[in-house]
Structures are given as structure tokens and as C-alpha cells.
Design an enzyme around this catalytic site. Structure first.
Site, mmCIF file in Angstrom:
data_model
loop_
_atom_site.group_PDB
_atom_site.id
_atom_site.type_symbol
_atom_site.label_atom_id
_atom_site.label_comp_id
_atom_site.label_asym_id
_atom_site.label_seq_id
_atom_site.Cartn_x
_atom_site.Cartn_y
_atom_site.Cartn_z
ATOM 1 C CB SER A 159 20.680 -34.706 87.285
ATOM 2 O OG SER A 159 21.000 -33.563 86.409
ATOM 3 C CG HIS A 161 32.373 -31.247 76.859
ATOM 4 N ND1 HIS A 161 32.360 -29.914 77.436
ATOM 5 C CD2 HIS A 161 31.449 -31.809 77.593
ATOM 6 C CE1 HIS A 161 31.246 -29.992 78.455
ATOM 7 N NE2 HIS A 161 30.768 -31.186 78.413
ATOM 8 N NE ARG A 162 32.143 -29.675 81.872
ATOM 9 C CZ ARG A 162 32.253 -28.441 81.610
ATOM 10 N NH1 ARG A 162 33.462 -27.832 81.344
ATOM 11 N NH2 ARG A 162 31.339 -27.634 81.285
ATOM 12 C CG ASN A 198 25.584 -36.672 75.297
ATOM 13 O OD1 ASN A 198 24.633 -37.198 76.163
ATOM 14 N ND2 ASN A 198 26.813 -37.117 75.700
ATOM 15 N NE ARG A 253 23.711 -37.141 80.429
ATOM 16 C CZ ARG A 253 24.050 -35.831 80.171
ATOM 17 N NH1 ARG A 253 24.408 -35.502 78.853
ATOM 18 N NH2 ARG A 253 24.311 -34.771 80.961
ATOM 19 C CG ASP A 296 25.709 -29.283 74.814
ATOM 20 O OD1 ASP A 296 26.023 -30.301 74.057
ATOM 21 O OD2 ASP A 296 25.655 -29.537 76.057
ATOM 22 C CE LYS A 352 27.799 -31.883 76.419
ATOM 23 N NZ LYS A 352 26.548 -31.988 75.725
ATOM 24 C CD GLU A 369 28.316 -33.869 79.149
ATOM 25 O OE1 GLU A 369 27.877 -32.761 78.874
ATOM 26 O OE2 GLU A 369 28.269 -34.192 80.379
ATOM 27 C CG ASP A 416 30.366 -29.832 85.125
ATOM 28 O OD1 ASP A 416 30.011 -30.999 84.966
ATOM 29 O OD2 ASP A 416 29.351 -29.096 84.537
#
Length: 641
Positions: free
Chosen positions: A170, A389-390, A93, A123, A49, A415, A345, A317
Site C-alpha cells: 500500500s 463504497h466503490r 474503515n 487490513r 472518512d 464513505k 476496504e 481505485d
């Protein structure tokens, strides 16, 4: 696709130094670029990122360099106007790059084209574009309306006024408007329509803008004013905090794996809202201690995590980590007000529900919440990560809940945390495995069972699984390799009270016949059979440990076994042992024929292309010809790592 197998873990303890926060890193880079003066950015996250942001800034003519000696990034600000007024930007992304850059470029008077990966084009960005249009910006969609990719032209920026933006999709939309507003040169009033989600992320934005000399006035969370004439000025040096969202995985590991686990780089004075994850953990009974720049977590005193029902809008998150922790809680858990997961994502609500179900968890999925009911037992599964990634980092924690997992596309963690899995392994200890192999009649089965008993470990006699497949094929008259593999996949085998059952019948003695042994060697050489039994054998790896006996144990099934042994003995000694066993059972036996059979089997096992009989380089050789069983057990037990 690359995959990563993670073994079940028995405990977690240690210290992890966190990488820089993604949210802070990309905000700081953009503010440093827009500021007047040079900024030295310390502890910047180096990930996919931030690379997208750095590449974009360079394309836009912002000078920057990585000062390796000083371990910082040096950004020469352009005082609010990008030198390059016409450019194409690909932003992957990276939402923390795409949304703020869209706003900054829309108010900078140039012509730009912004695109990303296919998921970025799914998104939503329409609410931000609508707000920018209210300021006179010229932004058009080149694909689906409301979504990237975008084309930005030279709009006619009006002299201030009030713009409105939705706050319930968001928080990055409001962040983008706030950071770009000083570029207009006039006062800008921003009104939030609806509930503002993820308020702590707006706090980060306001805090950092203040560090760069722009004070934003606000009325609660509904109205923000960026004063006219405001401009960014470099603070000189700025340090990026450790990533509080990434801290959640290690704090959860301490909670699930005993702990203590300490994360360094974020603490009680953090500007990141995700430090409140520690408060959420305390509701689960987790023991938390906190310093100025560190947080530490240990398992509840009771040993069991409490079930929870929480509104997690403020830590969206880090809330993902709680979804996986729920599998170890003492009752159903409800994660509420997480609608923003849908536009991250990936659709994280759907993805989390899908992957939790794979490991045997009951999940109810709602528009803006999840209900997770922990199962009695978990099962191994291959976890899809959706280029998120999460998802990858969260599901690594399943290994502290009693089962191993396979992570598909583990590189997606680049990321935000390229070294995540190494950091996780540094604090998590795998369930120990003692792998024992050797030729027939070397005593490996007897020794392995005795060692397991002495340690209180589980015991796996892999040979029994292959003998069971052999017996089932003999009884069923199956000879085709594919059909034999199908038998292995659906083998109705049980190990109960020291007895081995096939379809409920006791076959403990039947699988020890010479006919069955010979067939076992043949079926074990079929790759499809070995694949079918692979996860079945790995499932025996449970706390407090496992002694696994048989071919492939230390090379294929458990290559990370903490201790490996190869038991052997002369053919004469092994023939004597087999002779004695047969005589005690009242069965006819001949020493010479037994010796010949063992020699032939040794040669056959050593020569086969699949799983040949051989000592691994890291295995301890145990010559048992002149050892009693007690001596062999003691020899092995004393050398277990």
C-alpha cells in the site's frame, strides 16, 4: 439491510460537480493540524472518512470549526505536537485516516489506542509499524500481529538516519512516513523496498507537503529525504480538488450511455493520478475532451467499447470502474497489476469477480489480475457491496449495459460520496416504461400492443404470465399456494412470433378460456406468485422502451414508469366487445351473462387484498366506451411523457 433498485438506463448525458477528493481531504486536514498557523480548507469532502479524521483531531485537542457562511473548515494548527497526549481513537474503515495518524502519533510522544471496524482490523499495517520501529517508535499490536488495533507508547525517537518500508502492499505506508517525518526534527531518509505501487498517490502527498512548506527530495521512486528542521506552515487557504476517482463513474457513464457527460472540479492540471483514467478510456475508443477544471466523455464513434489489456497499477481505485465497463466491450478484457485491491476496504479482486458472475459475466480471478469476458446478455442480480463504497458506485454502471440491479447497503457510498446515487440519476435516463392497467375487456391489451408497435417498444402482457401459471396449475392439478408459487418460479414460458408457448406448445388460445381467466385472478392474489414473477416482468424493460400492460404495472413492477394509463369502459360496452370476440370465433355467448361475469370480476378484482383493481393517482384515465381502438391508441400515444 437497506437496498436500492436501479432501473436499466437508456442513455447518460449532463454535468456533475464532483465532491472533494478523499485522498486530498484527509491529507490536508492532518497537515493543517500539524502546521503552524490557521488553515481555511475549502471544498472539503464531507463523508464518513473525513468525519473520522475530524473526530480524531478534535479528540487530540486540535481546534477546528465549520464556517458555514464561508463554506470552509477552519483548522488551528498545533505546530507539530498534539495537545492531548493520551487518547482512544476509533477510525472506522478509513485507511486514509488510520495509516497517517498512526505514524504522526507514533512520533509525537504520547500514549494512544487506535481501532476500527472489523474490516480495518484485517487490513495490513505491519510494514508501516516496522518502519516506525526503525525510528524508535513504540507501537504494539493488541490483536493479530501485523494488523490493527494498535497501542502507541512513548518511544525513544532516534536522531534521524535511514528507514526502509515496503512499497508493494500500500502506498499509504510511505505517505504516512513522509507526512510524519518532520515531527522528528531531524533528517529522515526513507528507502522503498520492492516496486512502489500507486505512485500517483505519493505525488499527491509530496505536492501537499510542499504546499505546507516541506520540500521532500527524492531519487526516483526508491529513496526519499525529508530534511532536518522541516516544519509545516499553513498556506492560509487551500482548496480541495474534486475527487478524480469518483469522476471515473460519470466518465464511464458517458462512454457507456452516449454522453456527453462532463465532470467539474478536476481537469488537466489535477495533482491526482486518477485523472489518467481518461487516458485509459481513450484506449477503449472513448471520446475525451479536457479543460483546466473539467473532463468530458462521450461514447466511441463506432458505438462499441474496445477490449483492453492494461497494467493499472497507477490507477487502482479507478481501475475498478474499468472492470464493470468490460461487460460492454467487444472482447475479453484483462486488468493487470492490481494486487493492492486485496487489501482495500474489502478484497476487491474476489468481490468484483463474485458480483460480476452474479450478473452473468465470465470472470477469471488471479492473484493480481482479473480477466473479464462480456456475455451476450446480462441478468438482474442483487449486488453485495461488502461495506465498500466503490463496489456500490461501480455496479450502478451495469444499468447502462442493459439490465437493472439491486444494490445492497447503498449507504456505504457515504464513505466518500454521500450524494452519489442522486448525482447518477441526474445524468442517467431510465429506459422509458408505459404502464397500462384497467378492468377486463377494457381494451387495454389491444391498445397496449398497438402503442408498443407504433413506438417500436417492447411489449409485456403480464396477464399472459398469470394465465400461463393458471393453465399450468389447472393441467397439473395443483391447488396449494406454495406449489403454485413453485410453478411460477420455474414456468417454461416463451413468447415467440406473437405466439405464447408453454413447454414448447402453443397455448395462445388456451389461456384465454374463461376457466383459465378465473384461475388467473386467483393465482394473481397469491403474494408468493407475484414475488416469483416480479423480476421476470422487470426483465422486459429494455431499450428503446417498454409498454407493460396489467395489474401492478405502475405501482409495484414499474413504480417509476414515465407514463401511466388506466383504461376503462362501461360494463355494457365491455360485454359487447367480449360478445363480438366470441361470436367471431364461433363460440356461444350471451350478453346478459357476460355482463354479469364482468361485474362480478370487477368486484372481485377491486376487493382483493393483493393488487386490487384501482386507478393510480398519477395515471391518466382513458374512458374507451365510445372510442374505437384507433382513437384509444392515438389518445394514449399523444400523452406519453
Amino acid at each position: 439491510m437497506e437496498t436500492l433498485d436501479l432501473a436499466p438506463m437508456i442513455r447518460a448525458a449532463g454535468t456533475v460537480r464532483l465532491p472533494g477528493s478523499k485522498s486530498i481531504s484527509n491529507r490536508v486536514l492532518l497537515l493543517a493540524a500539524l502546521a503552524d498557523g490557521q488553515t481555511r480548507v475549502h471544498d472539503l469532502l464531507q463523508s464518513d472518512d473525513t468525519e473520522r479524521m475530524l473526530d480524531a483531531l478534535r479528540t487530540l485537542g486540535v481546534p477546528w470549526q465549520h464556517d458555514v457562511a464561508a463554506d470552509c473548515f477552519v483548522v488551528d494548527g498545533v505546530a507539530g505536537r498534539f495537545p492531548v497526549a493520551d487518547a482512544d481513537l476509533f477510525l472506522g474503515n478509513a485507511g486514509t485516516a488510520f495509516r497517517p495518524l498512526t505514524a504522526a502519533l507514533a512520533l509525537s510522544g504520547g500514549n494512544y489506542r487506535l481501532s476500527g471496524v472489523p474490516r480495518m482490523h484485517e487490513r495490513p499495517i505491519g510494514d508501516l509499524v516496522d518502519a516506525l520501529s526503525q525510528l524508535g517508535a513504540a507501537v504494539t499490536y493488541t490483536g493479530n500481529p501485523g494488523y490493527p488495533p494498535l497501542t502507541i507508547g512513548k518511544g525513544t525517537i532516534r536522531a534521524g538516519g535511514t528507514v526502509s518500508v515496503r512499497g508493494d502492499v500500500s502506498s499509504q505506508f510511505l505517505t504516512a512516513l513522509l507526512m510524519a517525518a518532520p515531527l522528528t526534527g531531524v533528517a529522515v531518509h526513507i528507502e522503498v523496498v520492492g516496486e512502489l505501487i500507486s505512485k500517483p498517490y505519493i505525488e499527491i502527498t509530496l505536492n501537499l507537503m510542499a504546499r505546507f512548506g516541506v520540500q521532500v527530495e527524492r531519487e526516483g521512486w526508491q529513496r526519499f529525504t525529508v530534511p532536518g528542521g522541516a516544519c509545516y506552515r499553513s498556506p492560509g487557504d487551500i482548496h480541495v480538488e474534486g475527487d478524480a476517482s469518483s469522476a471515473s463513474y460519470f466518465l464511464a457513464a458517458g462512454a457507456m450511455g452516449g454522453g456527453p457527460v462532463r465532470v467539474e472540479g478536476v481537469g488537466r492540471n489535477s495533482i491526482q493520478g486518477d485523472v489518467r483514467f481518461a487516458e485509459a478510456l481513450e484506449q477503449l475508443g472513448v471520446q475525451i475532451t479536457m479543460g483546466e477544471h473539467w473532463i468530458e466523455a462521450s461514447a466511441p464513434a463506432s458505438g462499441r467499447l474496445k477490449a483492453f489489456d492494461m497494467d493499472l497499477n497507477h490507477i487502482p481505485d479507478a481501475a475498478m470502474t474499468l472492470a464493470v465497463m468490460a461487460v460492454r466491450c467487444d472482447g475479453p478484457c484483462h486488468l493487470r497489476n492490481i494486487a493492492s485491491w486485496r487489501v482495500k476496504e474489502t478484497d476487491r479482486i474476489a468481490a468484483m469477480a463474485t458480483e460480476l458472475r452474479k450478473i452473468g459475466v465470465e470472470v477469471e480471478e488471479f492473484d493480481d489480475s482479473l480477466r473479464v469476458t462480456p456475455p451476450q446478455t446480462l441478468r438482474h442480480a442483487a449486488i453485495d457491496t461488502y461495506d465498500d463504497h466503490r463496489m456500490a458506485m461501480c455496479f450502478s454502471l451495469v444499468t447502462l449495459a442493459g439490465t437493472g440491479v439491486t444494490i445492497n447497503d447503498p449507504a456505504c457510498v457515504n464513505k466518500t460520496f454521500p450524494g452519489y446515487f442522486d448525482a447518477y440519476r441526474s445524468i442517467a435516463s431510465p429506459v422509458p416504461v408505459v404502464a397500462i392497467d384497467g378492468p377486463s375487456a377494457s381494451g387495454k391489451g389491444t391498445v397496449a400492443a398497438r402503442v408498443a408497435e407504433s413506438l417500436g417498444y417492447h411489449y409485456l402482457d403480464s396477464g399472459s404470465l398469470y394465465r400461463l401459471v393458471a393453465l399450468a396449475t389447472i393441467r397439473g392439478g395443483v391447488t396449494d399456494d406454495a406449489a403454485i408459487a413453485a410453478v411460477a418460479e420455474t414456468l417454461p414460458a416463451e413468447f415467440v412470433g406473437g405466439k405464447i408457448l408453454l413447454s414448447g406448445a402453443d397455448v395462445t388460445d388456451a389461456i384465454r378460456s374463461e376457466e383459465c381467466a378465473a384461475m388467473a385472478s386467483k393465482v394473481a392474489a397469491i403474494p408468493a406468485v407475484r414475488d416469483a414473477l416480479l423480476e421476470r416482468q422487470r426483465a422486459y424493460r429494455q431499450a428503446p422502451g417498454l409498454v407493460a400492460e396489467g395489474r401492478d404495472m405502475g405501482s409495484v413492477i414499474f413504480p417509476d414508469a414515465s407514463s401511466k394509463f388506466f383504461l376503462t369502459a362501461s360494463v355494457e360496452a365491455r360485454a359487447q366487445r367480449r360478445y363480438k370476440q366470441l361470436m367471431e370465433k364461433g363460440l356461444p355467448a350471451n350478453i346478459d351473462s357476460l355482463s354479469q361475469e364482468l361485474s362480478e370480476r370487477d368486484a372481485r378484482d377491486a376487493a382483493r387484498s393483493v393488487a386490487p383493481l384501482k386507478k393510480l393517482p398519477d395515471a391518466v384515465l382513458v374512458e374507451t366506451s365510445d372510442m374505437t381502438v384507433d382513437e384509444a391508441v392515438r389518445f394514449v400515444a399523444e400523452r406519453i411523457a
